[in-house]
Design a protein around this motif. Structure first.
Motif: not given
Ligand SMILES: [Cu+2]
Length: 398
Positions: A192-200
């Protein structure tokens, strides 16, 4: 009571032979008629019920497919290249397997193959990995264009080579118009921390320690994961065990297996993902390192007597790979990339979707040795390479 094999089957036990045979026949016929009547009745009831169930199942399937299509098309990415509209009706497009332009052979020859040779490991305590995320058109087979989502500038993404105990520091930079992420199977970290979504337009850095050797998948974990992997967001990381613990290898190749599900043939316009085909696991193309048959035109090479090590990772998204080298055996097979032990003289080894395996072959006789998934539908759809041993001329005729 024992009967001999030659005894007529019409023979009745002694005590029943006292009864009038005509009467017996009438009774039997009567009973048979009643039983037949009951059976026909039951059959009619079952048939009516089955027909109704089939209709219900069909309606449910259509409703479910509609929901999938609605969920897919309702998502914000529906309008983007990469998500096809062929799913709108909840029906898969026809198969485009084997589609090819007239100049396919020339295109395959001219294209530079994805570098399969294992790159050198990074020295020092930290392996810095920079992954740019892009939406771009790729070629996935000769003349076949696809609206892909990528790590770096292709699919698969770059091969990462680390050593056991090194820290892998990953920096994602999202150059695309939608959120993405990365999930490293080699990591033991809170997802949930390392693999979180990264926005445009955003960047994000996280680190993990390489605690186990082998070949591991990395992939986008943004929902729906099936679509993000199917569109090309995957790659392999090789983690070396401690130096000197593996037998020596003369050549080392990394092969990533994956499937492509096309909403159109991709000949004139780039194809986009057909989510219905992806759900049904009926790809149009299956590839080694993202492009159908690229190592048939540009074979992997070895000399007679050399040990060739294959680091094989199956990105899926859904199909397994039955790893097999035609014309030889896998001298060593580290199945499920358990690098503490290997199996010997294996004919075919399973590499599951999302998994890896490491395989050594040592071929003495010069020749062309196909490297395949022995699930042969995958070979027909492009998952075949050649290992050219000893600068053998010509191509495979079968
Ligand atoms: Cu993604």
């Amino acid at each position: 009571m024992a009967y001999s094999a030659s005894q007529p089957i019409t023979a009745l036990p002694h005590q029943q032979q006292q009864v009038d045979p005509h009467e017996t026949r009438h009774v039997l016929i009567g009973m048979l008629a009643v039983m037949l009547g009951v059976a026909v009745g039951v059959l009619i009831i079952v048939a009516v019920w089955m027909g109704d169930s089939a209709n219900t199942a069909q309606r449910q399937a259509q409703a479910a497919a509609g929901k999938v299509a609605a969920a897919t098309s309702g998502h914000s990415m529906a309008a983007m290249p990469g998500m096809g509209t062929s799913t709108a009706a909840g029906v898969a497009t026809p198969s485009f397997a084997g589609a090819a332009p007239a100049n396919a052979d020339a295109l395959a020859t001219a294209r530079k193959a994805f570098p399969a040779a294992l790159p050198a490991a990074t020295p020092g305590p930290v392996v810095a990995v920079k992954l740019g995320i892009n939406h771009e058109v790729l070629q996935i087979a000769p003349g076949i264009k696809y609206n892909a989502w990528t790590f770096g500038s292709g699919a698969p993404g770059p091969v990462i080579h680390a050593r056991l105990g090194q820290t892998v520091r990953v920096t994602l930079t999202n150059n695309s118009p939608m959120a993405h992420s990365v999930d490293f199977h080699a990591a033991r970290v809170a997802p949930n921390v390392a693999f979180r979504d990264v926005d445009p337009g955003q960047s994000f850095t996280f680190s993990f320690k390489a605690t186990a050797p082998g070949v591991f998948m990395y992939h986008c974990g943004t929902k729906p994961v099936l679509a993000h992997i199917a569109n090309g967001m995957y790659g392999a990381i090789v983690v070396d065990p401690p130096a000197g613990t593996l037998p020596a290898a003369d050549k080392q190749y990394v092969l990533v297996a994956s499937e492509w599900y096309l909403g159109s043939d991709g000949l004139k316009q780039p194809a986009s993902l057909d989510m219905v085909k992806a759900h049904q696991m009926t790809p149009d193309w299956v590839t080694w390192n993202g492009y159908a048959g690229q190592y048939v035109k540009h074979p992997l090479t070895a000399m007679p007597g050399e040990t060739v090590r294959f680091w094989v990772m199956d990105a899926g998204p859904s199909l397994n790979t039955a790893f097999h080298v035609v014309g030889t055996l896998l001298n060593r097979a580290w199945v499920n990339q358990d690098m503490t032990q290997y199996q010997r003289d294996v004919q075919t080894a399973l590499v599951p979707a999302g998994g890896g395996g490491v395989f050594d072959v040592k071929i003495d006789q010069p020749g062309l040795y196909p490297v395949v998934s022995h699930s042969f539908a995958s070979v027909d759809m492009g998952q075949v390479a050649l290992l050219n041993v000893g600068h053998t001329a010509g191509t495979m005729t079968h």
